[in-house]
Scaffold this active site. Structure first.
Site, PDB file in Angstrom:
ATOM      1  CB  THR A 194      -0.974   0.036   1.194  1.00 18.25           C
ATOM      2  OG1 THR A 194      -0.230   0.170   2.428  1.00 18.25           O
ATOM      3  CG2 THR A 194      -1.835  -1.209   1.261  1.00 18.25           C
ATOM      4  CG  LEU A 240      -5.136   6.405  -2.347  1.00 22.50           C
ATOM      5  CD1 LEU A 240      -5.835   6.530  -3.699  1.00 22.50           C
ATOM      6  CD2 LEU A 240      -6.001   6.994  -1.249  1.00 22.50           C
ATOM      7  CG  HIS A 241      -2.961   2.550   3.739  1.00 25.98           C
ATOM      8  ND1 HIS A 241      -1.628   2.188   3.755  1.00 25.98           N
ATOM      9  CD2 HIS A 241      -3.034   3.731   4.390  1.00 25.98           C
ATOM     10  CE1 HIS A 241      -0.926   3.115   4.388  1.00 25.98           C
ATOM     11  NE2 HIS A 241      -1.751   4.054   4.782  1.00 25.98           N
ATOM     12  CG  ASP A 242      -8.412   0.991   3.841  1.00 25.04           C
ATOM     13  OD1 ASP A 242      -8.973   1.796   4.605  1.00 25.04           O
ATOM     14  OD2 ASP A 242      -7.571   0.163   4.232  1.00 25.04           O
TER      15      ASP A 242
END
Ligand code: RIB
Ligand code: CA
Length: 311
Positions: A194, A240-242
């Site tokens: 991520t 933008l991890h998720d």
């Protein structure tokens, strides 16, 4: 054939982008969004999830409130990253859509019992308290889950909240341990991948250039959310991890990793919440997860921007 998903989330700006990406993608049928305490307390995450659904023009989406604290540990939140509301950045109106009456855990159990086995994917974007509680309360649903794709953990990238732990796992290590040991088909998006999904200035400008409420709001979210990572890591922009979780469902070819054994540290105060990935196969612990380490970042942002343009 659309893919049925439940999004379990603690919005959070990056959760918000992941939810918008899912709502914009006809390949996915969002059966429900279940809010959990994490980035900010539950009263805010269950509110933010509805703000995001209305921003995406989908007030018909069912949003459920879940657990307000981890299984055993006191709640740790991350206002220092996401701001006081958890959705700082854009000025978005309070939600008018109602929260569902059922508890999120009951919704997860009911849905997995009602839908055909192996047809529902759980997309976990926050601490795993809701999912672990559902598994504890209804062990019969575990085998009915098609796949769990979760954002959490770190190995080569090390931790973002302690030297060894990533936030989602650190907040509720006991819950993560239950999920990691469940036997479900697990795909893990750790910080290793991520942190490659960075909203550089041109990528942020591409969101803004959409000229839509969604495009501008996402640009304003990531403008706010990038401060923490830029200061700490010197990153070029917000990670933008998720959204990596949703991108995996839409275009798995954009991501790659290795099937390894991953276990969560639940006892040590020094390394609590660490995801111990046996990357080189030096133990006799059998692989239990696809641990993702690489991303085609340009392809990811092209997909994300094109989909956001549809809202
Ligand atoms: O460590 C990053 C994770 O923690 C992301 O899911 C972010 O939204 C926060 O929940
Ligand atoms: Ca999150």
């Amino acid at each position: 054939m659309t893919r049925k998903i439940i999004i379990d989330t603690d919005p959070g700006q990056d959760d918000a982008v992941a939810i918008l990406l899912a709502l914009a993608s006809p390949e996915l049928e969002v059966l429900g969004i279940t809010a959990v305490a994490g980035n900010v307390p539950l009263p805010l995450t269950r509110k933010n999830a509805r703000i995001v659904c209305e921003l995406g023009g989908r007030p018909d989406t069912r949003v459920f409130a879940g657990c307000d604290a981890p299984l055993e540990r006191p709640l740790v939140t991350a206002e220092y990253v996401h701001g006081k509301t958890g959705l700082n950045g854009p000025d978005l109106p309070d939600p008018t859509m109602a929260l569902q009456d059922r508890h999120a855990v009951d919704f997860i159990i009911d849905t997995l019992r009602t839908e055909a086995p192996d047809t529902v994917t759980l997309c976990a974007l926050g601490p795993l308290t809701n999912i672990a509680t559902a598994f504890q309360r209804a062990p019969d649903i575990v085998d009915r889950v098609s796949q769990i794709v979760l954002m959490g953990g770190a190995y080569f990238e090390v931790g973002n909240v302690t030297p060894t732990a990533e936030f989602n796992i650190y907040v509720d290590p006991q819950a993560a341990d239950i999920v990691f040991r469940s036997g479900c088909d697990l795909v893990i998006m750790p910080l290793d991948v991520t942190h490659r999904a960075l909203v550089t200035r041109p990528r942020n400008e591409a969101f803004r250039a959409l000229g839509t409420r969604v495009g501008v709001a996402v640009a304003e979210m990531t403008d706010f959310f990038e401060r923490f990572d830029k200061e700490k890591y010197g990153s070029e922009g917000a990670p933008l991890h998720d959204p990596c979780v949703i991108a995996y469902l839409l275009a798995p070819e954009l991501l790659s990793g290795r099937r390894v054994n991953v276990v969560v540290e639940t006892q040590s105060e020094l390394t609590l919440g660490m995801t111990v990935a046996d990357w080189w196969g030096v133990t006799d612990r059998s692989p239990n997860a696809l641990f993702i380490g690489d991303l085609d970042a340009d392809g990811f942002f092209a997909l994300l921007t094109e989909r956001l343009a549809r809202l």
